[in-house]
Design a protein around this motif. Structure first.
Motif, PDB file in Angstrom:
ATOM      1  N   ILE A 117     -38.032 -17.984  35.806  1.00  0.00           N
ATOM      2  CA  ILE A 117     -37.197 -18.551  36.865  1.00  0.00           C
ATOM      3  C   ILE A 117     -38.031 -19.414  37.804  1.00  0.00           C
ATOM      4  O   ILE A 117     -37.607 -20.504  38.220  1.00  0.00           O
ATOM      5  N   LEU A 118     -39.221 -18.954  38.141  1.00  0.00           N
ATOM      6  CA  LEU A 118     -40.100 -19.741  39.009  1.00  0.00           C
ATOM      7  C   LEU A 118     -40.487 -21.061  38.342  1.00  0.00           C
ATOM      8  O   LEU A 118     -40.699 -22.073  39.016  1.00  0.00           O
ATOM      9  N   ALA A 119     -40.567 -21.055  37.016  1.00  0.00           N
ATOM     10  CA  ALA A 119     -40.932 -22.272  36.276  1.00  0.00           C
ATOM     11  C   ALA A 119     -39.808 -23.307  36.293  1.00  0.00           C
ATOM     12  O   ALA A 119     -40.044 -24.485  35.970  1.00  0.00           O
ATOM     13  N   TRP A 120     -38.591 -22.896  36.647  1.00  0.00           N
ATOM     14  CA  TRP A 120     -37.488 -23.847  36.712  1.00  0.00           C
ATOM     15  C   TRP A 120     -37.683 -24.854  37.832  1.00  0.00           C
ATOM     16  O   TRP A 120     -37.058 -25.905  37.853  1.00  0.00           O
ATOM     17  N   GLY A 121     -38.497 -24.505  38.788  1.00  0.00           N
ATOM     18  CA  GLY A 121     -38.677 -25.358  39.958  1.00  0.00           C
ATOM     19  C   GLY A 121     -37.842 -24.872  41.126  1.00  0.00           C
ATOM     20  O   GLY A 121     -37.326 -23.754  41.131  1.00  0.00           O
ATOM     21  N   GLU A 122     -37.695 -25.721  42.119  1.00  0.00           N
ATOM     22  CA  GLU A 122     -36.971 -25.347  43.337  1.00  0.00           C
ATOM     23  C   GLU A 122     -35.502 -25.099  43.041  1.00  0.00           C
ATOM     24  O   GLU A 122     -34.851 -25.887  42.341  1.00  0.00           O
ATOM     25  N   MET A 123     -34.991 -24.005  43.576  1.00  0.00           N
ATOM     26  CA  MET A 123     -33.576 -23.686  43.398  1.00  0.00           C
ATOM     27  C   MET A 123     -32.728 -24.680  44.196  1.00  0.00           C
ATOM     28  O   MET A 123     -33.019 -24.953  45.355  1.00  0.00           O
ATOM     29  N   PRO A 124     -31.675 -25.249  43.587  1.00  0.00           N
ATOM     30  CA  PRO A 124     -30.812 -26.195  44.314  1.00  0.00           C
ATOM     31  C   PRO A 124     -30.232 -25.572  45.578  1.00  0.00           C
ATOM     32  O   PRO A 124     -29.989 -24.365  45.639  1.00  0.00           O
ATOM     33  N   ALA A 125     -29.996 -26.414  46.573  1.00  0.00           N
ATOM     34  CA  ALA A 125     -29.436 -25.927  47.833  1.00  0.00           C
ATOM     35  C   ALA A 125     -27.934 -25.728  47.747  1.00  0.00           C
ATOM     36  O   ALA A 125     -27.340 -25.039  48.577  1.00  0.00           O
ATOM     37  N   ASP A 126     -27.298 -26.304  46.744  1.00  0.00           N
ATOM     38  CA  ASP A 126     -25.852 -26.203  46.555  1.00  0.00           C
ATOM     39  C   ASP A 126     -25.527 -25.055  45.592  1.00  0.00           C
ATOM     40  O   ASP A 126     -26.166 -24.911  44.543  1.00  0.00           O
ATOM     41  N   HIS A 127     -24.540 -24.242  45.953  1.00  0.00           N
ATOM     42  CA  HIS A 127     -24.188 -23.077  45.140  1.00  0.00           C
ATOM     43  C   HIS A 127     -23.808 -23.448  43.714  1.00  0.00           C
ATOM     44  O   HIS A 127     -24.294 -22.852  42.752  1.00  0.00           O
ATOM     45  N   ASP A 128     -22.923 -24.444  43.557  1.00  0.00           N
ATOM     46  CA  ASP A 128     -22.458 -24.803  42.220  1.00  0.00           C
ATOM     47  C   ASP A 128     -23.594 -25.317  41.343  1.00  0.00           C
ATOM     48  O   ASP A 128     -23.649 -25.038  40.135  1.00  0.00           O
ATOM     49  N   LYS A 129     -24.500 -26.089  41.943  1.00  0.00           N
ATOM     50  CA  LYS A 129     -25.642 -26.597  41.182  1.00  0.00           C
ATOM     51  C   LYS A 129     -26.592 -25.464  40.800  1.00  0.00           C
ATOM     52  O   LYS A 129     -27.149 -25.453  39.694  1.00  0.00           O
TER      53      LYS A 129
END
Length: 226
Positions: free
Chosen positions: A79-91
């Motif tokens: 999960i950390l390798a995915w990069g920054e988590m989007p700020a928008d819930h749907d994204k």
């Protein structure tokens, strides 16, 4: 040589202005500090549209709990390798959903490494949670959106945290006394209308912080007249 004598009233006015200026500066600093404190406290409350994660062990045996920890480490790294988590819930939801197959393969591989006789199930949706606490705040039992990874029968203690917003991927952990709720069916994923869990110690109350600052301010002002 001329010696200038200043009226005593002028000296008192100078000290009075100095006290006012210093008191105002301390007051503004207090407001700024309290604002940051309140903002930090508010950010630690799990929002209504949060997406959680639960990894539930097959049982509470030492071995099954060890397997759960190994799965957690592997999944967290991915999960950390995915990069920054989007700020928008749907994204954020879409990002997690697009990686479900990847996570399923990781879970299968880790269970294969430990040569266990049970499977793992990775799913995203509304799943049941018992009563929880997160940083001193209680959250009622209910169905909450989460990435749930069930190992085997899912009757052991679980590891959990909040994926969206990214509040505690590797820090916050908790154990369910009622682990059986993990076997309930999953509803179609959508934003939930409640929040959930955590085990970290509660932060000091703002009123204690304010009282300490006020005491220091009073002592400072009193010292100017001593």
């Amino acid at each position: 040589m001329r010696v200038h004598f200043y009226p005593q009233s002028s000296s008192k006015s100078y000290y009075f202005v100095k006290i006012i200026v210093l008191s105002l500066a301390l007051f503004l600093a207090l407001i700024a500090t309290f604002g940051r404190f309140a903002s930090a406290s508010a950010s630690e409350i799990i929002p209504e549209d949060a997406i959680r994660i639960r990894i539930i062990a097959n049982s509470d045996s030492d071995f099954d709990q060890k397997v759960k920890q190994a799965v957690r480490a592997s999944v967290s790294e991915a999960i950390l390798a995915w990069g920054e988590m989007p700020a928008d819930h749907d994204k954020a939801q879409s990002l997690i959903r697009n990686h479900l197959k990847q996570l399923q393969k990781l879970v299968n591989a880790k269970l294969n490494d430990y040569d266990v006789d049970y499977k793992g199930r990775v799913e995203l949706g509304e799943v049941p949670f018992p009563d929880k606490q997160f940083k001193g705040k209680s959250y009622a039992a209910g169905d909450y959106e989460a990435l749930r990874i069930t190992l085997g029968e899912g009757k052991g203690a679980n590891w959990w945290c909040v994926l969206f917003p990214p509040m505690c991927l590797t820090a916050a952990t908790a154990q369910d006394d009622d682990a059986k709720v993990a076997t309930a069916s999953v509803k179609p994923a959508h934003a939930s209308n409640a929040s959930d869990n955590g085990t970290e110690a509660e932060k000091p109350k703002p009123k204690f912080f304010l009282w300490v600052i006020i005491q220091k301010l009073i002592a400072f002002i009193a010292g100017l007249f001593s």
